[in-house]
Design a protein around this motif. Structure first.
Motif, PDB file in Angstrom:
ATOM      1  N   UNK A 235      28.839   1.071  44.401  1.00  0.00           N
ATOM      2  CA  UNK A 235      28.533   1.884  43.226  1.00  0.00           C
ATOM      3  C   UNK A 235      27.082   1.713  42.790  1.00  0.00           C
ATOM      4  N   UNK A 236      26.589   0.473  42.785  1.00  0.00           N
ATOM      5  CA  UNK A 236      25.211   0.223  42.371  1.00  0.00           C
ATOM      6  C   UNK A 236      24.230   0.929  43.294  1.00  0.00           C
ATOM      7  N   UNK A 237      24.470   0.833  44.586  1.00  0.00           N
ATOM      8  CA  UNK A 237      23.570   1.491  45.534  1.00  0.00           C
ATOM      9  C   UNK A 237      23.637   3.010  45.391  1.00  0.00           C
ATOM     10  N   UNK A 238      24.807   3.528  45.066  1.00  0.00           N
ATOM     11  CA  UNK A 238      24.931   4.972  44.846  1.00  0.00           C
ATOM     12  C   UNK A 238      24.148   5.394  43.612  1.00  0.00           C
ATOM     13  N   UNK A 239      24.219   4.620  42.544  1.00  0.00           N
ATOM     14  CA  UNK A 239      23.483   4.952  41.326  1.00  0.00           C
ATOM     15  C   UNK A 239      21.975   4.936  41.555  1.00  0.00           C
ATOM     16  N   UNK A 240      21.524   3.979  42.358  1.00  0.00           N
ATOM     17  CA  UNK A 240      20.093   3.899  42.652  1.00  0.00           C
ATOM     18  C   UNK A 240      19.671   5.028  43.591  1.00  0.00           C
ATOM     19  N   UNK A 241      20.444   5.261  44.649  1.00  0.00           N
ATOM     20  CA  UNK A 241      20.048   6.260  45.658  1.00  0.00           C
ATOM     21  C   UNK A 241      20.074   7.680  45.113  1.00  0.00           C
ATOM     22  N   UNK A 242      20.925   7.935  44.115  1.00  0.00           N
ATOM     23  CA  UNK A 242      20.994   9.271  43.524  1.00  0.00           C
ATOM     24  C   UNK A 242      20.064   9.429  42.317  1.00  0.00           C
ATOM     25  N   UNK A 243      19.316   8.384  41.999  1.00  0.00           N
ATOM     26  CA  UNK A 243      18.340   8.450  40.919  1.00  0.00           C
ATOM     27  C   UNK A 243      18.904   8.288  39.528  1.00  0.00           C
ATOM     28  N   UNK A 244      20.182   7.951  39.408  1.00  0.00           N
ATOM     29  CA  UNK A 244      20.766   7.778  38.083  1.00  0.00           C
ATOM     30  C   UNK A 244      20.308   6.479  37.431  1.00  0.00           C
ATOM     31  N   UNK A 245      19.902   5.516  38.272  1.00  0.00           N
ATOM     32  CA  UNK A 245      19.373   4.242  37.790  1.00  0.00           C
ATOM     33  C   UNK A 245      18.114   3.942  38.578  1.00  0.00           C
ATOM     34  N   UNK A 246      17.086   3.457  37.900  1.00  0.00           N
ATOM     35  CA  UNK A 246      15.870   3.013  38.579  1.00  0.00           C
ATOM     36  C   UNK A 246      16.011   1.539  38.892  1.00  0.00           C
ATOM     37  N   UNK A 247      15.978   1.211  40.168  1.00  0.00           N
ATOM     38  CA  UNK A 247      16.159  -0.179  40.584  1.00  0.00           C
ATOM     39  C   UNK A 247      15.048  -1.045  40.025  1.00  0.00           C
TER      40      UNK A 247
END
Length: 429
Positions: A235-247
């Motif tokens: 889930x975390x990687x999905x949020x980062x890869x889709x731009x919903x979260x900035x790593x």
């Protein structure tokens, strides 16, 4: 401070050490993460974060209590804007036929209106994989591994489709590895097919980290998922890869030195913890408690504190209630499973409270139930997540604790290397 932005990911963990494992995983993946103990009060000051992991002690309690507490946690998280909630469970799927994974999943699914939920305890980097719906520990099925003999939630069936079906009111399906390897669109299609047949949850295979990434992309588009920290990683990687979260790099102040005496408590009876205790005896004083004396009401906690206090100025100490699986089974037969477990947990909590009153500022706790009892007794509402001690075990800095600044490490029984206690204390200055 209060939340200045919506939470991107809400998580409900069914024990405290599992919550630490998940919070650590999310932090490593670039999410700013706070772990709370219980459902937070509205006025608890927390930094701006991407994810909040609400830690419950609900794995081994009555199913109806686990459901009500999990629902309260979900309500709090949804109220802070979490569009997706992960119900975090153990990577060995610790749960009897009466629950609690199935009942909690059913309740959360009904509350959020989800049609079909993806479920996997897989976390390949810790040796937990799922193939054709069967949970493996390393190269063997769960029911052939030493982990099958959990004292509270023994697991003697590795087929999770069967296990979850015995607990849940909905039908359980399978998304197999062949589907997962074809990518997120194939998983979406399969999940829609299952939902169309009235199947409300599906065990999904995962053998490699890239499988978790595929699963995360699909799960993040739904309202609810169920899984171990591997699901959190996806889930975390999905949020980062889709731009919903900035790593972001993990830059919390969780690891800043606090000084003061240090102590370790071990309540887990896993083979890993027993070996870690044996190794610790070479470098620090170790006291082994008598579980029989604890369960008959004799004050082992006071004996332990009287032993520990004069030694704290000279360095860390370790106090252990851990026993071998055979010894645990014999104790449960004599005293009753629930009564023995509760008595030992409370004794360890008594010891932790006494150690903190004696000035301990750095505390390492081994065992999920033990960690839960200790944190509850110390009334710590939350933690900032810091550096990783071992896979799934971070340094935690207390937030809003009555006893002031503290560093803790909360470890599931099977986690950590042979020198875990020394490794933990080396990062907790």
């Amino acid at each position: 401070m209060t939340f200045a932005a919506k939470i991107s990911l809400g998580c409900i963990a069914d024990d405290y050490t599992g919550a630490s494992d998940l919070a650590n995983t999310l932090t490593r993946a670039g999410l700013r993460t706070v772990q709370t103990i219980g459902v937070p009060a509205d006025d608890l000051a927390l930094p701006e974060v991407d994810a909040v992991v609400v830690s419950l002690k609900s794995r081994s309690i009555e199913a109806n209590l686990a459901v009500s507490r999990s629902r309260a946690a979900e309500t709090w998280l949804r109220g802070r804007g979490a569009s997706h909630v992960l119900f975090k469970i153990c990577s060995t799927f610790d749960s009897t036929d009466a629950g609690n994974i199935g009942p909690v999943m059913d309740a959360l699914r009904a509350d959020c209106g989800e049609t079909a939920v993806l479920v996997t305890p897989a976390f390949p980097e810790t040796g937990r994989t799922v193939y054709q719906g069967n949970l493996f520990v390393g190269a063997v099925p769960l029911n052939e591994s030493p982990l099958k003999d959990h004292p509270l939630n023994p697991m003697h069936d590795s087929n999770l489709v069967r296990v979850l079906a015995r607990q849940s009111k909905t039908q359980i399906g399978l998304v197999d590895i062949a589907t997962v390897t074809r990518g997120a669109d194939a998983v979406r299609t399969r999940l829609a097919e299952l939902a169309g047949k009235g199947i409300g949850a599906a065990i999904i295979d995962a053998v490699f980290d890239r499988d978790l990434e595929t699963i995360g992309l699909v799960a993040a588009q739904h309202r609810l998922s169920v899984g171990a920290s591997g699901m959190g990683l996806g889930l975390a990687r999905a949020l980062v890869s889709t731009g919903k979260v900035t790593s972001t790099a993990a830059t919390s102040e969780a690891g800043a030195a606090v000084g003061g005496p240090a102590a370790c408590l071990a309540g887990s009876c896993s083979q890993a913890t027993l070996q870690q205790i044996a190794n610790a005896e070479r470098v620090m004083p170790v006291l082994h408690l008598d579980p029989d004396r604890i369960t008959t009401g004799e004050d082992e906690a006071q004996r332990a504190l009287a032993w520990a206090k004069p030694r704290l100025a000279d360095g860390p100490v370790l106090i252990a209630s851990s026993s071998t699986p055979d010894q645990v089974a014999a104790l449960q037969a004599r005293r009753g499973r629930d009564a023995a477990g509760h008595a030992i947990e409370q004794a360890m909590a008594d010891i932790a409270e006494g150690l903190v009153r004696a000035g301990v500022k750095r505390l390492v706790v081994a065992g999920g139930e033990t960690s839960g009892a200790v944190v509850d007794r110390l009334k710590i509402p939350g933690f900032l997540v810091g550096a990783e001690i071992a896979a799934g075990v971070p340094v935690l800095r207390a937030v809003g604790a009555e006893k002031g600044d503290m560093l803790l490490a909360l470890k599931s029984g099977n986690f950590g290397g042979a020198e875990f206690f020394s490794d933990a204390l080396g990062l907790m200055r």
